[in-house]
Design a protein around this motif. Structure first.
Motif, PDB file in Angstrom:
ATOM      1  N   GLY A 243       0.764  -1.238   0.000  1.00  0.00           N
ATOM      2  CA  GLY A 243       0.000   0.000   0.000  1.00  0.00           C
ATOM      3  C   GLY A 243       0.792   1.282   0.000  1.00  0.00           C
ATOM      4  O   GLY A 243       0.815   2.023   0.980  1.00  0.00           O
ATOM      5  N   THR A 390       2.302  -9.531  -6.112  1.00  0.00           N
ATOM      6  CA  THR A 390       1.115  -9.998  -5.399  1.00  0.00           C
ATOM      7  C   THR A 390      -0.053 -10.069  -6.386  1.00  0.00           C
ATOM      8  O   THR A 390      -0.856 -11.011  -6.372  1.00  0.00           O
ATOM      9  CB  THR A 390       0.742  -9.012  -4.268  1.00  0.00           C
ATOM     10  OG1 THR A 390       1.900  -8.793  -3.471  1.00  0.00           O
ATOM     11  CG2 THR A 390      -0.382  -9.558  -3.414  1.00  0.00           C
ATOM     12  N   ASP A 480       7.194  -1.167 -12.639  1.00  0.00           N
ATOM     13  CA  ASP A 480       8.638  -1.417 -12.594  1.00  0.00           C
ATOM     14  C   ASP A 480       9.255  -1.008 -13.923  1.00  0.00           C
ATOM     15  O   ASP A 480       8.624  -1.145 -14.971  1.00  0.00           O
ATOM     16  CB  ASP A 480       8.922  -2.915 -12.371  1.00  0.00           C
ATOM     17  CG  ASP A 480       8.619  -3.345 -10.947  1.00  0.00           C
ATOM     18  OD1 ASP A 480       9.058  -2.658 -10.015  1.00  0.00           O
ATOM     19  OD2 ASP A 480       7.934  -4.371 -10.782  1.00  0.00           O
ATOM     20  N   ARG A 506       7.777  -5.567   2.480  1.00  0.00           N
ATOM     21  CA  ARG A 506       7.526  -4.437   1.612  1.00  0.00           C
ATOM     22  C   ARG A 506       6.767  -3.359   2.356  1.00  0.00           C
ATOM     23  O   ARG A 506       5.730  -3.614   2.928  1.00  0.00           O
ATOM     24  CB  ARG A 506       6.683  -4.855   0.429  1.00  0.00           C
ATOM     25  CG  ARG A 506       7.262  -6.012  -0.218  1.00  0.00           C
ATOM     26  CD  ARG A 506       6.702  -6.260  -1.567  1.00  0.00           C
ATOM     27  NE  ARG A 506       7.543  -7.276  -2.140  1.00  0.00           N
ATOM     28  CZ  ARG A 506       8.750  -7.033  -2.597  1.00  0.00           C
ATOM     29  NH1 ARG A 506       9.229  -5.812  -2.603  1.00  0.00           N
ATOM     30  NH2 ARG A 506       9.486  -7.997  -3.065  1.00  0.00           N
TER      31      ARG A 506
END
Ligand code: ATP
Ligand code: MG
Length: 624
Positions: A243, A390, A480, A506
């Motif tokens: 998040g 994820t 990315d 993370r």
């Protein structure tokens, strides 16, 4: 590269033919009538009309052939316990757990939040939830009450399953008080909390809400609960990302597509065989743990190891002794863990018999060349870096040795995995870039089976967060940067957003900033990640106090706030108290300049900066 190229080509150009064939790997209670429905992009529906159950595929289906084969090995070096369950025994425990949940009203579509350490009951819980057609939301045990409360509010679970504590490095880490506090903080309240008591510490019980697992289990020793058949497109679970935007995104995953994708990956990527043993050192709270501690190996008929502890306890040989003892064929870990082991005596590895081990997989963060070289020469097995998120639920880039053995290039997670139509795009025009040009790593829709269906409860956010329109087509952004070479191997160059990866956890810089700003004497704050030899990255913060009185203990107070709200994993290693932050003329904080200074690098182009003296002041604070 012929075989790989042909397979990948077919998966993109004839996805329905490709995936219809791979779907035979799992049991379908009702066959699907349509492989792919992409009539409403970017929402892809796989195996429409089909009915199946992930739990059935992971357990029931194996009872004929492998009832007495090991399914689960739960090892805790913290409590010094090792317990093995055959497929029959795991089936029995999952049925008991499912019977408990059912007796408290959990049914199809209900959410169940699982906040647990790495114990066998966490595996029972995940499978039991899916057995009932309910939806689990596993929350990593390291999260503190604030993060947990946000996830409770968003998923609105009917029930929460927890244990009173986890253990790490010999210390008991209580979970129950954090959960009680989270429920207190949350506007939504679950009906029940199912408590797995490990006997690690005392805890408080809320009457009528909290139920004791051990006594409930005794009531259901012989219970059998049939699997609820779900549509392939029904959700199986929700898993929150870290998040960066403050509010975590609840990744919603489907049922049929996920089972097929995992089963296929076990063969083509992990080259694993039924009856072998998989050891994935991740945590069930992360996506790697969902796919490759629990569902992938079990759907594939393997034994899987769940490990509670650190790789150094009782000594740095622990993982390798497990490989020897349980004849592990397939191991999966993270670069951070390897960087920790790298500091230890290589004898810990050399003295173990690793002959069963076929390959070692690493994912989650960039695998630097020295680390890759070290583990490669220490264990003398293929090292397979794989890149995913994820959101995707299984690898996007990897060498696919089950299709064709291709040469490894250190620094590259390999080539696009079947089903993923990978593009490197100019981030502004959306134009596809040639080899050797740095671009945004993107996936042309539809996403393959098993990838996120949507953001839980928020289709709009799914589209607006991930999908960009370029010349009339929708493209999924990974956020990315990447580059590819002439052989089609990709290299990941970092993130387009700000996430810190500290020791495999993370953390969104935004979340940490929000937490620090909640102190009443903080005017403004910026958090950046800086390189750290051991943890990969650590967070550091720069905070401007509202007034300069009573700031002697401010750094400590702010760290305490982060500990309370997000958990110690999110605590910055330093919080510098500064007078100003470097900003652009348009008022944006120039984080890359803060990062550069903290890493003792040149801040680069600062021509758009409002006041260049600010950087000098900050440099002084850091060097004090
Ligand atoms: P959020 O989406 O909330 O910001 P996150 O992106 O940190 O969270 P994950 O989905 O666990 O959470 O991480 C996926 C990211 O991790 C990738 O987008 C990439 O940046 C990085 N990553 C994963 N595997 C690799 C790899 N093999 N090499 C390089 N980077 C990797
Ligand atoms: Mg991400």
């Amino acid at each position: 590269m012929g075989k790989y190229l042909d397979t990948h080509y077919q998966s993109i150009h004839e996805p329905e033919v490709f995936w219809a064939e791979e779907a035979k790997r799992i049991h379908w209670e009702t066959p699907f009538s349509q492989v792919l429905d992409y009539s409403s992009p970017p929402f892809a529906k796989w195996f429409v009309g089909g009915k199946t159950s992930i739990c059935y595929n992971a357990l029931d289906r194996h009872l004929i052939e492998r009832a007495n084969q090991t399914a689960l090995i739960a090892v805790s070096v913290e409590t010094n316990t090792e317990q093995t369950y055959t497929y029959q025994e795991l089936y029995t425990e999952v049925n008991r757990m499912a019977a408990i949940l059912k007796s408290y009203g959990v049914s199809k579509g209900d959410r169940v939040l699982i906040y647990m350490p790495m114990v066998a009951q966490a595996c029972f819980a995940m499978l039991a939830v899916l057995r009932l057609g309910a939806i689990h939301s596993v929350v990593f045990g390291g999260f503190a009450s604030h993060s947990l409360a946000a996830r409770i509010e968003d998923a609105q679970p009917k029930m929460i399953i927890t244990a009173e504590a986890g253990m790490r490095g010999g210390k008991v880490v209580p979970y129950k008080p954090l959960l009680d506090e989270a429920i207190e903080l949350s506007a939504y309240k679950p009906e029940h909390v199912l408590m797995v008591s490990r006997g690690l510490c005392a805890f408080e019980t809320t009457p009528n809400r909290d139920i004791d697992y051990a006594s409930e289990r005794n009531k259901h020793l012989d219970s059998l609960v049939p699997c609820v058949w779900l549509d392939a497109t029904d959700p199986s679970y929700i898993l929150y990302t870290s998040g960066t935007t403050g509010k975590p995104k609840g990744v919603q995953r489907d049922t049929g597509g996920y089972a097929v994708a995992l089963a296929t990956s076990m063969d083509y990527i992990f080259c694993a065989k039924p009856g072998q043993t998989m050891f994935c050192t991740s945590d069930i709270g992360w996506v790697v743990g969902h796919g490759y501690i629990i569902y992938g190996p079990l759907i594939h008929g393997m034994a899987t190891i769940m490990f509670e502890g650190t790789p150094l306890k009782p000594d740095a040989g622990i993982w390798w002794s497990l490989v020897e003892k349980y004849k592990v064929s397939t191991m999966f870990s993270s670069p951070t863990a390897i960087r920790v082991l790298k500091k230890q005596d290589p004898q810990f590895i050399a003295q173990r018999d690793l002959s069963s081990l076929e390959a070692f997989f690493l994912a989650g963060e960039p695998l630097d060349e020295p680390t890759a070289q070290w583990i490669s020469s220490a264990i003398q097995k293929p090292i397979i870096d794989n890149y995913w998120q994820t959101e995707t639920g299984w690898p996007i880039l990897a060498l696919q040795r089950g299709i064709e053995v291709m040469p490894n290039k250190f620094g590259s997670p390999g080539v696009p995995v079947f089903g993923y139509n990978m593009k490197l795009l100019d981030d502004v025009s959306g134009k596809e870039l040639p080899a050797h040009a740095k671009g945004l790593l993107a996936i042309e829709g539809p996403l393959p089976p098993g990838c996120m269906q949507t953001v839980w409860g928020d289709d709009k956010r799914f589209v607006s967060t991930y999908w960009q329109g370029f010349e009339g087509r929708l493209v999924y952004s990974t956020f990315d940067w990447g580059i590819k070479d002439d052989d089609g191997y990709f290299f990941i160059l970092g993130r387009t957003d700000d996430v810190i990866n500290t020791a495999g956890h993370r953390l969104g810089t935004r979340e940490i900033e929000e937490s620090i700003s909640s102190h009443n004497n903080v005017a403004e704050v910026a958090v950046v990640g800086i390189a750290d030899e051991l943890k990969g990255q650590v967070a550091i913060a720069f905070a401007i106090p509202k007034n300069n009185e009573n700031i002697a203990n401010l750094e400590k107070e702010l760290m305490r706030i982060v500990d309370q709200q997000l958990g110690p994993v999110a605590r910055p290693s330093r919080i510098y108290i500064v007078e100003a932050l470097p900003k652009t003329r348009s008022g944006k904080i120039v984080r890359r300049a803060l990062q550069a200074i903290a890493e003792h690098r040149d801040p680069g182009d600062i021509s758009t900066m409002e006041d260049k003296n600010v950087l000098i002041q900050i440099q002084n604070v850091i060097s004090q």
